[in-house]
Design a protein around this motif. Structure first.
Motif, short mmCIF file in Angstrom:
data_model
loop_
_atom_site.label_atom_id
_atom_site.label_comp_id
_atom_site.label_asym_id
_atom_site.label_seq_id
_atom_site.Cartn_x
_atom_site.Cartn_y
_atom_site.Cartn_z
N LEU A 61 0.81 -1.21 0.00
CA LEU A 61 0.00 0.00 0.00
C LEU A 61 0.85 1.26 0.00
CD1 LEU A 61 -2.91 1.15 0.22
CD2 LEU A 61 -2.65 1.04 2.70
N TYR A 62 2.02 1.19 0.62
CA TYR A 62 2.83 2.41 0.80
C TYR A 62 4.08 2.49 -0.07
CZ TYR A 62 -0.07 3.40 4.87
OH TYR A 62 -1.13 3.69 5.69
N VAL A 63 4.56 1.37 -0.58
CA VAL A 63 5.76 1.41 -1.42
C VAL A 63 5.49 2.26 -2.66
CG1 VAL A 63 7.17 0.04 -3.00
CG2 VAL A 63 6.82 -0.73 -0.66
N GLY A 64 6.44 3.14 -2.95
CA GLY A 64 6.26 4.09 -4.04
C GLY A 64 5.82 5.45 -3.56
N GLN A 65 5.33 5.49 -2.31
CA GLN A 65 4.87 6.75 -1.73
C GLN A 65 5.64 7.12 -0.47
OE1 GLN A 65 0.41 6.97 -1.60
NE2 GLN A 65 0.55 4.80 -2.13
N ALA A 66 6.34 6.16 0.11
CA ALA A 66 6.99 6.39 1.39
C ALA A 66 8.20 5.46 1.54
CB ALA A 66 6.00 6.14 2.53
N ILE A 67 8.94 5.68 2.64
CA ILE A 67 10.03 4.81 3.00
C ILE A 67 9.44 3.63 3.77
CG2 ILE A 67 12.21 4.61 4.25
CD1 ILE A 67 12.24 6.56 1.89
N VAL A 68 9.64 2.43 3.29
CA VAL A 68 9.03 1.25 3.89
C VAL A 68 10.13 0.28 4.31
CG1 VAL A 68 7.43 -0.66 3.59
CG2 VAL A 68 7.00 1.53 2.43
N ARG A 69 10.16 -0.03 5.60
CA ARG A 69 11.12 -1.00 6.16
C ARG A 69 10.32 -2.20 6.66
NH1 ARG A 69 16.40 0.76 7.49
NH2 ARG A 69 16.76 2.82 6.59
#
Length: 208
Positions: A61-69
């Motif tokens: 949902l968030y990859v491409g829009q935020a830093i995801v760890r």
């Protein structure tokens, strides 16, 4: 505490067991389903995943829009991709996440060690590990993106890759102790130090 058997089976064999433990303790919480999302310096609250499928859905949902760890090593899942649809479920497999994380961390340690120089004394070993942990959390070292940087190579990179059972049974394969390390051999020395507090509360900043 991270199980020694999992480290033996899955972690990059160029890293000593104690270094792997310090790494996971400092940068993650040991949860293979962990997902951390940040936009700039702002942490986005996300639902705690109960299954690998839920964790993958949150990350996508968030990859491409935020830093995801993700996972026990807080691996940067967003690297090299623009859409979460291409994320692999293996990111949330404990063994695979540990493998990917430690391979990347070993590269970062070589980058940091190269900055200290081959002639640095063995007293620099704790600082190499400390700086490497901070670089993992921030994504940068000396203003450069450590995740996308080239691997400078070095003693750790040149170490013969051995299967876990080989490593356990070979005296030659074990890392030298700090006392045995030569002054210019930073990345091949055994860093048996307690850095449990390093990076645990440090903010994750965007990777450029």
């Amino acid at each position: 505490m991270l199980e020694a058997a999992l480290i033996e089976k899955c972690a990059d064999p160029s890293l000593d067991l104690s270094v792997v433990e310090a790494f996971v303790r400092a940068v993650g919480n040991g949860d293979p389903l962990a997902v951390t999302v940040k936009v700039g310096r702002k942490k986005i609250l996300v639902e705690k995943a109960e299954t690998p499928e839920q964790a993958l859905a949150i990350a996508r949902l968030y990859v491409g829009q935020a830093i995801v760890r993700v996972g026990m090593t807080s691996y940067p899942a967003h690297l090299g991709i623009e859409s979460g649809t291409v994320l692999s479920p293996t990111l949330f497999d404990a063994c695979e996440n540990l493998r990917m994380g430690t391979v990347m961390f070993a590269k970062i340690m070589r980058i940091v060690a190269a900055w200290y120089g081959r002639n640095a004394s063995k007293e620099a070993l704790p600082y190499v590990l400390s700086d490497s942990l901070h670089a993992w959390v921030s994504g940068e070292f000396e203003g450069k993106d450590v995740f996308r940087a080239d691997d400078p190579g070095g003693p750790a990179a040149e170490r013969q890759v051995m299967r876990p059972q080989d490593r356990r049974n070979s005296d030659e394969a074990s890392l030298p102790s700090v006392e045995e390390a030569q002054p210019g051999d930073i990345t091949s020395a055994d860093m048996r130090i307690d850095l449990s507090g390093i990076g645990s509360n440090a903010p994750i900043v965007p990777v450029r």
